[in-house]
Design an enzyme around this catalytic site. Sequence first.
Site, PDB file in Angstrom:
ATOM      1  CB  CYS A 155      62.779  66.897  -2.303  1.00 11.86           C
ATOM      2  SG  CYS A 155      64.055  67.416  -1.155  1.00 11.86           S
TER       3      CYS A 155
ATOM      4  CG  ASP B  78      66.413  62.892  -1.415  1.00 10.63           C
ATOM      5  OD1 ASP B  78      65.404  62.443  -1.975  1.00 10.63           O
ATOM      6  OD2 ASP B  78      66.448  63.981  -0.830  1.00 10.63           O
TER       7      ASP B  78
ATOM      8  CB  CYS C 190      63.584  61.307   1.649  1.00  9.19           C
ATOM      9  SG  CYS C 190      65.216  62.026   1.829  1.00  9.19           S
TER      10      CYS C 190
ATOM     11  CB  CYS D 242      68.239  68.842   1.450  1.00 10.36           C
ATOM     12  SG  CYS D 242      66.646  68.020   1.351  1.00 10.36           S
TER      13      CYS D 242
END
Lengths: 137, 187
Positions: free
Chosen positions: A64, A39, A37, A107
């Site tokens: 996010c 990140d 993603c 996450c």
Amino acid sequence: MAYSNKVLDHYNHPRNVGSMDKNDPNVGTGMVGAPECGDVMKLQLKVNPSTGVIEDAKFKTFGCGSAIASSSLATEWVRGKTVDEALAIKNTDIVNELSLPPVKIHCSVLAEDAIKAAVADYKRKHETGEGFEKAAS
Amino acid sequence: MEPIPSNYYDLFGLEHRLALDPRDLEKRFYSLSRKFHPDLYTLKSPEEQQYALDATAILNDAYRTLRDPLTRAEYLLKENGFDIGEQGSKNVPPELLEEVFELNMALEELRGGDEEARAALAEAQKKFAGMRDDIDRELETKFAEYDRTRNRDVLSEIRGSLNRRRYVRNLVNEVEKELVETTDAPR
């Protein structure tokens, strides 16, 4: 998918955002990322070398809301813990605290990895003494 | 009704290789599309009509997956038991993370109205686009190597390259978007 209130709270009022001198021998820096993603998460710990207690923690995360909340929570939790206690923090603790949905579990894994990487960096500096030299130069 | 092969390579009657001739693949796709075309089944039994629809759906997915070298590589990796889309930093070199972080900082500064960040971003954009092209060339070489050797280690390297590429591609897109948006914005 709706974010939980705790995620929103950390997202809107992130704790301990910032950075510390990565060349400071008492600072451990963990940089981790999720290619999937995009990140990227940086987590830093300032450790009292005589007690091994984490006195300060800072983070900066690009990603996010759940990634930001996970790292924000991680910095809150590690403060006041010893480095070894910090290593005991599991991503599942973060998932439970923030009520992360399954698609956002990665996450919390990232945040756990960031703590581990930061502690490893701190320990590396103290085993070799390299950090002291760097800071002195 | 012969069963529809669920494996995309088998469906096209192809060897499980990473390098494919796109023209040959296209030819096979058109020929199978004609064979399974639902229009040919309008006078057949409902089961056969359903069969044609299912076959056409699988065929379209298969073509879309195998046509693009990147999704094709991911498909072959999965076939060989590799986890794709597994999240984590295990396949990202630390230097790249550093750069990604710095780039994100510059993006944030530009969004915050710091025009000095623009030059740094334009520079970064060039650099990351170059990295993407390097990875593409690297992948092409590794595809050929795998097809020749069938060495699992090569697949593992390919997975690492794919991860890096995905990261870099996201960055290039984001920087491009930002440079365009902030240029077009009314002053």
